[in-house]
Design a protein around this motif. Sequence first.
Motif, PDB file in Angstrom:
ATOM      1  N   GLU A  37      47.147   6.574  -2.976  1.00 12.22           N
ATOM      2  CA  GLU A  37      48.307   7.037  -2.214  1.00 12.22           C
ATOM      3  C   GLU A  37      48.636   6.049  -1.103  1.00 12.22           C
ATOM      4  O   GLU A  37      47.827   5.185  -0.769  1.00 12.22           O
ATOM      5  CB  GLU A  37      48.021   8.434  -1.643  1.00 12.22           C
ATOM      6  CG  GLU A  37      47.852   9.458  -2.768  1.00 12.22           C
ATOM      7  CD  GLU A  37      47.423  10.845  -2.275  1.00 12.22           C
ATOM      8  OE1 GLU A  37      47.166  10.991  -1.067  1.00 12.22           O
ATOM      9  OE2 GLU A  37      47.365  11.759  -3.114  1.00 12.22           O
ATOM     10  N   LEU A  38      49.811   6.207  -0.538  1.00 11.99           N
ATOM     11  CA  LEU A  38      50.258   5.293   0.513  1.00 11.99           C
ATOM     12  C   LEU A  38      49.230   5.191   1.628  1.00 11.99           C
ATOM     13  O   LEU A  38      48.923   4.107   2.127  1.00 11.99           O
ATOM     14  CB  LEU A  38      51.608   5.798   1.062  1.00 11.99           C
ATOM     15  CG  LEU A  38      52.277   4.987   2.172  1.00 11.99           C
ATOM     16  CD1 LEU A  38      52.442   3.529   1.802  1.00 11.99           C
ATOM     17  CD2 LEU A  38      53.632   5.593   2.511  1.00 11.99           C
ATOM     18  N   GLY A  39      48.653   6.319   2.010  1.00 14.16           N
ATOM     19  CA  GLY A  39      47.701   6.313   3.125  1.00 14.16           C
ATOM     20  C   GLY A  39      46.246   6.389   2.709  1.00 14.16           C
ATOM     21  O   GLY A  39      45.359   6.489   3.563  1.00 14.16           O
ATOM     22  N   HIS A  40      45.973   6.375   1.390  1.00 14.30           N
ATOM     23  CA  HIS A  40      44.608   6.610   0.929  1.00 14.30           C
ATOM     24  C   HIS A  40      44.295   5.782  -0.301  1.00 14.30           C
ATOM     25  O   HIS A  40      44.952   5.926  -1.324  1.00 14.30           O
ATOM     26  CB  HIS A  40      44.391   8.090   0.611  1.00 14.30           C
ATOM     27  CG  HIS A  40      44.861   8.970   1.714  1.00 14.30           C
ATOM     28  ND1 HIS A  40      44.076   9.293   2.800  1.00 14.30           N
ATOM     29  CD2 HIS A  40      46.068   9.547   1.931  1.00 14.30           C
ATOM     30  CE1 HIS A  40      44.785  10.034   3.642  1.00 14.30           C
ATOM     31  NE2 HIS A  40      45.995  10.213   3.132  1.00 14.30           N
ATOM     32  N   GLY A  41      43.308   4.925  -0.163  1.00 19.12           N
ATOM     33  CA  GLY A  41      42.949   4.100  -1.293  1.00 19.12           C
ATOM     34  C   GLY A  41      41.596   4.487  -1.835  1.00 19.12           C
ATOM     35  O   GLY A  41      41.463   5.445  -2.603  1.00 19.12           O
ATOM     36  N   TRP A  54      51.126   5.536  -4.702  1.00 20.41           N
ATOM     37  CA  TRP A  54      51.595   4.190  -4.335  1.00 20.41           C
ATOM     38  C   TRP A  54      50.798   3.149  -5.114  1.00 20.41           C
ATOM     39  O   TRP A  54      49.581   3.252  -5.149  1.00 20.41           O
ATOM     40  CB  TRP A  54      51.381   3.977  -2.832  1.00 20.41           C
ATOM     41  CG  TRP A  54      52.262   2.928  -2.220  1.00 20.41           C
ATOM     42  CD1 TRP A  54      51.990   1.612  -2.081  1.00 20.41           C
ATOM     43  CD2 TRP A  54      53.564   3.119  -1.647  1.00 20.41           C
ATOM     44  NE1 TRP A  54      53.035   0.957  -1.463  1.00 20.41           N
ATOM     45  CE2 TRP A  54      54.023   1.859  -1.182  1.00 20.41           C
ATOM     46  CE3 TRP A  54      54.393   4.237  -1.489  1.00 20.41           C
ATOM     47  CZ2 TRP A  54      55.261   1.694  -0.565  1.00 20.41           C
ATOM     48  CZ3 TRP A  54      55.618   4.068  -0.874  1.00 20.41           C
ATOM     49  CH2 TRP A  54      56.039   2.815  -0.422  1.00 20.41           C
ATOM     50  N   TRP A  55      51.449   2.241  -5.761  1.00 22.29           N
ATOM     51  CA  TRP A  55      50.865   1.116  -6.496  1.00 22.29           C
ATOM     52  C   TRP A  55      50.794   1.239  -8.003  1.00 22.29           C
ATOM     53  O   TRP A  55      50.789   0.211  -8.680  1.00 22.29           O
ATOM     54  CB  TRP A  55      49.435   0.731  -6.000  1.00 22.29           C
ATOM     55  CG  TRP A  55      49.484  -0.142  -4.803  1.00 22.29           C
ATOM     56  CD1 TRP A  55      49.047   0.199  -3.553  1.00 22.29           C
ATOM     57  CD2 TRP A  55      50.021  -1.471  -4.694  1.00 22.29           C
ATOM     58  NE1 TRP A  55      49.282  -0.828  -2.679  1.00 22.29           N
ATOM     59  CE2 TRP A  55      49.867  -1.862  -3.349  1.00 22.29           C
ATOM     60  CE3 TRP A  55      50.618  -2.352  -5.591  1.00 22.29           C
ATOM     61  CZ2 TRP A  55      50.291  -3.105  -2.898  1.00 22.29           C
ATOM     62  CZ3 TRP A  55      51.027  -3.593  -5.140  1.00 22.29           C
ATOM     63  CH2 TRP A  55      50.857  -3.951  -3.799  1.00 22.29           C
ATOM     64  N   GLY A  83      60.091   5.420  -7.504  1.00 19.25           N
ATOM     65  CA  GLY A  83      60.787   4.140  -7.574  1.00 19.25           C
ATOM     66  C   GLY A  83      59.809   2.985  -7.472  1.00 19.25           C
ATOM     67  O   GLY A  83      58.593   3.180  -7.338  1.00 19.25           O
ATOM     68  N   ASP A  84      60.373   1.796  -7.540  1.00 22.72           N
ATOM     69  CA  ASP A  84      59.593   0.555  -7.428  1.00 22.72           C
ATOM     70  C   ASP A  84      59.176   0.332  -5.967  1.00 22.72           C
ATOM     71  O   ASP A  84      59.911   0.703  -5.058  1.00 22.72           O
ATOM     72  CB  ASP A  84      60.480  -0.598  -7.924  1.00 22.72           C
ATOM     73  CG  ASP A  84      59.838  -1.952  -7.754  1.00 22.72           C
ATOM     74  OD1 ASP A  84      58.910  -2.266  -8.541  1.00 22.72           O
ATOM     75  OD2 ASP A  84      60.220  -2.700  -6.836  1.00 22.72           O
ATOM     76  N   ILE A  85      57.991  -0.274  -5.741  1.00 26.83           N
ATOM     77  CA  ILE A  85      57.574  -0.483  -4.337  1.00 26.83           C
ATOM     78  C   ILE A  85      57.945  -1.855  -3.794  1.00 26.83           C
ATOM     79  O   ILE A  85      57.529  -2.213  -2.691  1.00 26.83           O
ATOM     80  CB  ILE A  85      56.057  -0.254  -4.129  1.00 26.83           C
ATOM     81  CG1 ILE A  85      55.226  -1.196  -4.995  1.00 26.83           C
ATOM     82  CG2 ILE A  85      55.685   1.202  -4.337  1.00 26.83           C
ATOM     83  CD1 ILE A  85      53.774  -1.261  -4.562  1.00 26.83           C
ATOM     84  N   GLY A  86      58.696  -2.645  -4.530  1.00 27.67           N
ATOM     85  CA  GLY A  86      59.177  -3.925  -3.987  1.00 27.67           C
ATOM     86  C   GLY A  86      58.337  -5.110  -4.407  1.00 27.67           C
ATOM     87  O   GLY A  86      57.311  -4.941  -5.065  1.00 27.67           O
ATOM     88  N   PRO A  87      58.788  -6.311  -4.029  1.00 29.78           N
ATOM     89  CA  PRO A  87      58.109  -7.526  -4.486  1.00 29.78           C
ATOM     90  C   PRO A  87      56.727  -7.713  -3.860  1.00 29.78           C
ATOM     91  O   PRO A  87      56.446  -7.215  -2.789  1.00 29.78           O
ATOM     92  CB  PRO A  87      59.062  -8.645  -4.042  1.00 29.78           C
ATOM     93  CG  PRO A  87      59.880  -8.055  -2.940  1.00 29.78           C
ATOM     94  CD  PRO A  87      59.991  -6.597  -3.232  1.00 29.78           C
ATOM     95  N   LYS A  88      55.881  -8.444  -4.586  1.00 27.27           N
ATOM     96  CA  LYS A  88      54.478  -8.611  -4.216  1.00 27.27           C
ATOM     97  C   LYS A  88      54.088 -10.087  -4.280  1.00 27.27           C
ATOM     98  O   LYS A  88      54.866 -10.924  -4.690  1.00 27.27           O
ATOM     99  CB  LYS A  88      53.617  -7.807  -5.192  1.00 27.27           C
ATOM    100  CG  LYS A  88      53.833  -6.319  -5.157  1.00 27.27           C
ATOM    101  CD  LYS A  88      53.686  -5.674  -6.524  1.00 27.27           C
ATOM    102  CE  LYS A  88      54.829  -6.074  -7.452  1.00 27.27           C
ATOM    103  NZ  LYS A  88      54.755  -5.494  -8.798  1.00 27.27           N
ATOM    104  N   PHE A 123      56.130   4.119  -6.500  1.00 28.48           N
ATOM    105  CA  PHE A 123      55.721   5.232  -5.633  1.00 28.48           C
ATOM    106  C   PHE A 123      56.197   6.532  -6.260  1.00 28.48           C
ATOM    107  O   PHE A 123      57.073   6.538  -7.140  1.00 28.48           O
ATOM    108  CB  PHE A 123      56.280   5.069  -4.210  1.00 28.48           C
ATOM    109  CG  PHE A 123      57.775   5.212  -4.095  1.00 28.48           C
ATOM    110  CD1 PHE A 123      58.381   6.472  -3.962  1.00 28.48           C
ATOM    111  CD2 PHE A 123      58.596   4.087  -4.118  1.00 28.48           C
ATOM    112  CE1 PHE A 123      59.766   6.589  -3.859  1.00 28.48           C
ATOM    113  CE2 PHE A 123      59.986   4.205  -4.008  1.00 28.48           C
ATOM    114  CZ  PHE A 123      60.569   5.454  -3.885  1.00 28.48           C
TER     115      PHE A 123
END
Lengths: 605, 605
Positions: A88-92, A123-124, A172-177, A187
Motif C-alpha cells: 500500500e501507499l503507506g505500507h510496504g 500501490w505499485w 490508475g497508473d502511478i506515473g513514470p519510474k 494504484f
Amino acid sequence: MSREERILNNARKVVAMTDNTDQIDGSDFFGEGMYYQALTMGRDLHAMSLHYVMFIPTLQGQTDDEQLDEWLTKAISRAVVGTYAQTELGHGTNLSKLETTATYDSATEEFVLNSPTITAAKWWPGGLGKSSNYAVVVAQLYTKGECKGPHPFIVQLRDDETHMPLKGIRLGDIGPKLGINGNDNGFLLFDKVRIPRRALLMRYAKVKPDGTYVAPAHSKLGYGTMVFVRSIMIKDQSTQLAAAATIATRYASVRRQGEISPGKGEVQIIDYQTQQFRVFPQMARAFAFMAAATEIRDLYMTVTEQLTHGNTELLAELHVLSSGLKSIVSWDTAQGIEQCRLACGGHGYSQASGFPEIYGYAVGGCTYEGENLVMLLQVARFLMRAAEGVRKGSAKLADIGAYIGKTGPKTSRLTTHYHYTDADLVADLEHAARKQVFRAYDRLKKAQEHLSPEDAWNSVSVELAKASRWHVRVYLVKNFLNKVALAPQDLKFVLTDVARLYAYDIITSSIGAFLEDGYMSSNQMNEVKEGIYECLAKIRPNAVALVDSWDYDDKELKSVLGRRDGNVYPALLEWAQNSQLNRSDVLPSHTKYLGPMMKDARSKL
Amino acid sequence: MSREERILNNARKVVAMTDNTDQIDGSDFFGEGMYYQALTMGRDLHAMSLHYVMFIPTLQGQTDDEQLDEWLTKAISRAVVGTYAQTELGHGTNLSKLETTATYDSATEEFVLNSPTITAAKWWPGGLGKSSNYAVVVAQLYTKGECKGPHPFIVQLRDDETHMPLKGIRLGDIGPKLGINGNDNGFLLFDKVRIPRRALLMRYAKVKPDGTYVAPAHSKLGYGTMVFVRSIMIKDQSTQLAAAATIATRYASVRRQGEISPGKGEVQIIDYQTQQFRVFPQMARAFAFMAAATEIRDLYMTVTEQLTHGNTELLAELHVLSSGLKSIVSWDTAQGIEQCRLACGGHGYSQASGFPEIYGYAVGGCTYEGENLVMLLQVARFLMRAAEGVRKGSAKLADIGAYIGKTGPKTSRLTTHYHYTDADLVADLEHAARKQVFRAYDRLKKAQEHLSPEDAWNSVSVELAKASRWHVRVYLVKNFLNKVALAPQDLKFVLTDVARLYAYDIITSSIGAFLEDGYMSSNQMNEVKEGIYECLAKIRPNAVALVDSWDYDDKELKSVLGRRDGNVYPALLEWAQNSQLNRSDVLPSHTKYLGPMMKDARSKL
C-alpha cells in the motif's frame, strides 16, 4: 517511444508471445520460459508480467480445489488478466499493518472491501493501473468483530466488456519510474466494494457462511509464492549482471586507449589492470549467482514436492536462504552493472550501451519482494537463534548454518595462494562469518541487559545485517566452489580462476575481518591480493570466451557496445543518426527561441 | 515530456533566464549563478550550458587580445551560441590520440579541418547536436608537415541566418542517455572544412602566416579551464548529494513502518539504526564536499590571480587536487544518492521522488571532465614523485602532501572515542594514507626491476589508485575538521558529530588498513565503531534541522518525498493521477490487443 507507445507496443508483443507459449517447454519456466520472455519483451516487463509471476502462482498455492478449477482455468486461458495487490501507499514490508479491510457480512454472505485512508491505497502492483481486470487483493480480514490479519481475496476490478472500473473502485497508473516504464504499475482504492464469501482464497484459512473463521494448519504455508518469486529473481538478476559483464568485456576488447609501450599503438583497454579489476569481478559474481540460482530452484522444487505431503521441514531454511540471497544478489548486481557501465566511459552513459535500461530494470530488485535490509534482518533472526543454540549447546543446525557451531582453526592455514585449498579458503570465510555472528549476538545480549528486546535489536541492527551478509556470502562461495569442482577438467581449469577471484574479492573487501585478533597476518593478506592479480591476468585471455559462454544473442543483449561482431563505432554513429531529434536539421527550439535571441544580439553589435 | 518537448521548453527557459542575468550578482558564479540556474533549469542542463561553462571560459583563457575582443563580445551578448568539442567517438581521456586534423595551408593562410575516420567524429559535447552555431574544436595542428599536437580552434558550424550546417559539416544529436535528456549532446564530422589562420586561439601557441609554429611558454597554462570546470563540478556534485540527503532525511521522518515497542504504533523509520546508518553518512559527505568546494574555489581564484603575473607555483598542486577531488566526490556522490534512494524503499524508485533525475544527472560526473580512474592515476603520478623524494631525502612537499614525509606514531593514540582528538584522528588517517602510498611505491619499484616502466605502472595500478583515494580522503577529512573548528560554538557542537561520522565511516570502511601490523587493536577499532553509533544517535534529533540548513526550496528540490511540509501521501496520489496514462480509463493497448484476447478466450470457456 513515449510511455503510451511503449505500453501499446508491449501489449501487442505480450499477446503474440503468449499466443505461442505452446511452442516452448512450459515445464521449464526457469530456463526456456524466462529466455523466451527476455527475447520477446526485453527489460520492460509487460501487461501480464504479474499475471504469470504472481497471480497464477498465488491461485495455485492459495485456492481450494473448486476455486482452482474456476480461476486457474480462466487465468491460464487468458480470459482474465490478473495482478497481485498487496503493498500500500503507506505500507510496504510490514504486512501486519496493511490498512485495506475485508469485513464479512454474514447477512449477505459477502465481504466488504474498503480503503479507509489514502495510505491504504494499493500501490505499485505491475499491470494494475490499466491492463488487469482482476487482482488478488490482500486485506485485513474482519469477521464477527475480530481482525484475523491479512488474507488474499480474488477481486474483479474492471468490467469484462467495457473494461471500465467497477463501481466503488478507483485505480490508475502511478506515473513514470526509474525503469520499466512500459509497465503500468498502479494504484487502487476501494469504497465499500462487496465481493462474495468465496472470493477469499480458501486453501488454508476459511470463513464459513455464518462468519466462523477457520485458521490455517501451518502459519508459514503461504510463503510458497514469495519463495518462488525470489527464486526467479535470483536467476533474473544474475542474467542482468551477466549481460552487463558481457557488454563491458566485449567493449573493453574493442576500445583502445593510451599506450602501455610507447610507439606500439594504443592498447585494448582490457589490458589495463584497473579495467580488469573493475569488470572481471562482476563476471565472477554473475557466475556465482547463476550457480546459486540453479541450487535454489532445485531446493524450491524439493520443498514444493515435500509440501504436497505436508512436510514443512525445509521451508524455513529455504525461506531464510532465498531472503538473504535476494538481498545480496540484487545489491551486488546493481553495483556490478554500474561498475560495468562506468568501465565503458562516456559511451556507457548513452542508451546505446543498454546499461541505463539494464540498471533501471535490475536495481528495482533491491526493493521489491522485500526491501533488502528488512530481508537481512530476517536472516539475522535465524542466525541469532542458531547462535543461541550453539551457546546453549542445543543447536540443531541444517547444512547451511553448520559452520556457526564449528570450531575452526585459530589462524588461517594459508601459506601461498598457489597452495590455498578450497577447504582452507572456506574455513577462513566461515571464520569471518562466525565471528560476525557471535559479535552481533554478544552485542545483542549485552544490549538486552538494559533495553527492551525491540530496542536492543534496533541498537545492534547494523551489526546484525553485517552478520547476514557474511552468512549469505559464505553460502555463495561454497556453492560456487562445489559447482566448479563438478565441472569437466578443461572447464574446471578456467572456472577455478573465476571462482577464486570471486572469493578473494570478498576477502580483500573486508580485510579487517581477517586481520582481527591475528587470524591472518599482513603477509597472508598480501598473498590473497597477489592471488587477485594472478586471477585477473589468467582470466584476461579467456575473458571474451567466458562471457560468450552465456551465449547472448544481440537481440537479447540490446547493446551497441556489446555487439558480438565488435563493430561498435559505425553502429554507434548509425544509432545516433536515428535519434528522434535528427528528423530535421533545425528544431523549433531554434526557430522560436535561440534564433531570435541571436539575431537580436547581432543587430546590436 | 518527449525529448523534443524538453528541448523546446529548455530553450524557452534558458533564453528567459539569460535575459535576466543582470538581476543577479554575476561575480559570484559559484554562488548566486549556480543557484539561479538550478532554480530555473533544474537538472536537465540546456542549450547554453557549455556556452557558459566551457565556451566562454576557453575564450577567456586561450585567445589573444584581438580574438578576445571579437569573440568574447559575441559570446557574452549571445550573438552566437558556442560549445566545446574535444572528445571523439573513439578517443576520450587520451588527448594526444585525437584524430581530427587542422592542417595549415600557407598558400591561402587557412587551416583545413578534417575527420579522417568515423572514430574521429567529435562526440558528446553538450548543445552541439542542434543548438550551437559555433564551437571551440580541438584538433591536431599540422604545419610544414609536422604535427604539433592538439590545439583549440574557433569554428562556425551553422549558418547565422538559416541555422543549417555549413558545407562539409555533418552533425546531429547522439540520442537518448541515462540522464540530461533535455540537452542535445552532439556528434560532428568535418570534410575538409577551411577556416582562417586566426581561428587558432593564439594566446599561448601561434602559427605565423608562413606556417611557422610558435610554441607556448609553459605547457600547462592550458589547464586553467579544466581546473575551473572541476571546481564547479565539486560544488555541483555536493549540491546533488545534499538534495538526496534532504529528501531521504525528510521522508524518513514522515514514513512510519514497524513497531519497535509493541502496541506503541509504528515508528518513524528515521529511528531505525540501519536507516540512520544509510542516510546520515550521506549527509555528512555532502557537508564535507561543500567544505572542499569552498576551499577549491578560493584556491582557483588565487591561482588565476597568480597566473596573470606568470606565477605557476600552485598550478600543479591545484590540478592534482581538483583531479583527485573530482574523482572521489563524484563517485561518493553517485553512491550516496543511490543509498538515499534505496533508503526510501519503493517510493524512491518513482520519478516522484526526484532521485532518478538526480542520479542520472550526477553520475555523469564520474565520467565527464576526465574519467575517474584516469584522474586517480594522475594523482598517483604526483604521489609516486613525492614518495621518491621522501625516500631520496629530497622531498619538497606542499601542504597537502606533507604527511608523506612525516613520521607518525607507531600505534594509534586512540583510547576511547570520547577522548579521540582531531590531531590523533588525522594522524591515524595519515598513517593509512602514507602506508598505502609507500606500499604502491615499493611494489612499483619492484615491478620496474623486471618490467618496462609502463608495464610496471600497469601491474600495480590498482594499488596506485588506492593510494590516490586515501590521499584525497585525508584532505577531505582535514579540511572538514578545520572548517568545523572555525564554526561558532553552538554550531560546532552539532557539526562535530557530522564531521566525526564522516571520518569514522572512512575508517570502518577500511578496517584492514588500520589493523595491519598492529597499528590499531581490535579494541580500538571497536571504539571507532561505537563512535559511529554514538554519532548516529546524536545526529538523530538534529537531522531534519541539518538538512533544512541547506535551505532547499521545494521548487529546486523537485521531490514529492522531500516536501518541506511533509505532506507526502496525498501529494503522491495527486502526482500519480497526473500520469499521462491516466488521461483515459481504457487505453488502446486494451482495445487493440488485450481486450480481444480475453474476449476470444471467454468465448471458448
